[in-house]
Design an enzyme around this catalytic site. Structure first.
Site, PDB file in Angstrom:
ATOM      1  NE  ARG A  47      -3.583  -2.393   2.476  1.00 40.71           N
ATOM      2  CZ  ARG A  47      -3.234  -3.665   2.706  1.00 40.71           C
ATOM      3  NH1 ARG A  47      -1.995  -3.970   3.051  1.00 40.71           N
ATOM      4  NH2 ARG A  47      -4.124  -4.631   2.615  1.00 40.71           N
ATOM      5  CE  LYS A  74      -4.246   1.350  10.664  1.00 35.23           C
ATOM      6  NZ  LYS A  74      -5.184   2.107   9.881  1.00 35.23           N
ATOM      7  CG  HIS A 133      -4.740   0.613  -3.533  1.00 38.02           C
ATOM      8  ND1 HIS A 133      -4.300   0.368  -2.256  1.00 38.02           N
ATOM      9  CD2 HIS A 133      -5.606  -0.383  -3.824  1.00 38.02           C
ATOM     10  CE1 HIS A 133      -4.885  -0.717  -1.791  1.00 38.02           C
ATOM     11  NE2 HIS A 133      -5.679  -1.206  -2.722  1.00 38.02           N
ATOM     12  NE  ARG A 136      -2.370  -3.206  -2.035  1.00 36.39           N
ATOM     13  CZ  ARG A 136      -2.083  -4.182  -1.170  1.00 36.39           C
ATOM     14  NH1 ARG A 136      -0.840  -4.378  -0.803  1.00 36.39           N
ATOM     15  NH2 ARG A 136      -3.030  -4.949  -0.673  1.00 36.39           N
ATOM     16  CG  HIS A 159      -5.636  -8.939   0.062  1.00 35.95           C
ATOM     17  ND1 HIS A 159      -5.959  -9.199  -1.238  1.00 35.95           N
ATOM     18  CD2 HIS A 159      -5.349  -7.604   0.100  1.00 35.95           C
ATOM     19  CE1 HIS A 159      -5.874  -8.099  -1.960  1.00 35.95           C
ATOM     20  NE2 HIS A 159      -5.500  -7.120  -1.173  1.00 35.95           N
ATOM     21  CE1 TYR A 171      -7.894 -24.485  14.911  1.00 32.38           C
ATOM     22  CE2 TYR A 171      -9.697 -23.092  14.169  1.00 32.38           C
ATOM     23  CZ  TYR A 171      -9.158 -23.956  15.101  1.00 32.38           C
ATOM     24  OH  TYR A 171      -9.862 -24.286  16.222  1.00 32.38           O
TER      25      TYR A 171
END
Length: 194
Positions: A47, A74, A133, A136, A159, A171
């Protein structure tokens, strides 16, 4: 009473338009700091804010990795990006003009990093129908068209797994680091060829 917001995607170049991007970056109209930032965003598929605020302390040239700290991502752990030979080449070029040694892409006063909007503005000035962006999206599309799995491309783009499904995320904790090396090298080779 309120109209629902229409969802739109960032503008992005198509894979066959990658030569247009490289041509715009190499014709001398975009200054080196912004030029290198745009290359970096594409080669790392990150980003805009993560790319322009990259710090030298998070780069391991020997291991050829860039670790974006968890707090910036984050998330609960850092996002470690394998760097292609081309990304390492650009790091060497960036280092030559770097003054403060904190950020890769220094602002004009050398006290902070480039503004996250700078790559987008430079791409627009160069006449390219893309955003930072969108780089990407371009990288992800190139990798999918090269035959890499959607899960691997999502890992490269950092992602959320399975659209953010909490059970899957609990998991499936692999970052697919080793598997991400070859696709990142492919992106670097695409730039080197052009």
């Amino acid at each position: 009473a309120f109209k629902k917001h229409k969802k739109t995607h960032h503008e992005a170049l198509m894979p066959e338009e990658l030569p247009l991007l490289v041509q715009a970056l190499e014709d001398g109209s975009i200054m080196d700091n912004s030029r290198y930032a745009i290359y970096w965003l594409f080669l790392t598929a990150t980003r805009a804010i993560d790319g322009v605020s990259a710090r030298w302390e998070d780069i391991d040239s020997e291991a050829r990795t860039w670790s974006i700290p968890a707090v910036i991502m984050k998330k609960t752990r850092p996002h470690v990006i394998p760097l292609s030979k081309m990304a390492i080449y650009f790091l060497e070029q960036i280092k030559k003009d770097n003054r403060n040694g904190i950020y890769l892409f220094e602002s004009n006063n050398y006290q902070s990093h480039l503004n996250k909007e700078t790559p987008r503005i430079m791409l627009r000035r160069a006449g390219l129908a893309t955003t930072a962006h969108g780089l990407r999206s371009l990288a992800g599309t190139i990798l999918e068209e090269a035959g890499y799995s959607r899960d691997l491309v999502h890992a490269i783009l950092s992602h959320a797994k399975d659209g953010g499904d909490q059970t899957t995320a609990a998991y499936m904790r692999s970052s697919l680091f080793e598997e991400r090396k070859a696709p990142m090298e492919l992106l670097g080779n695409k730039i080197a060829e052009l």
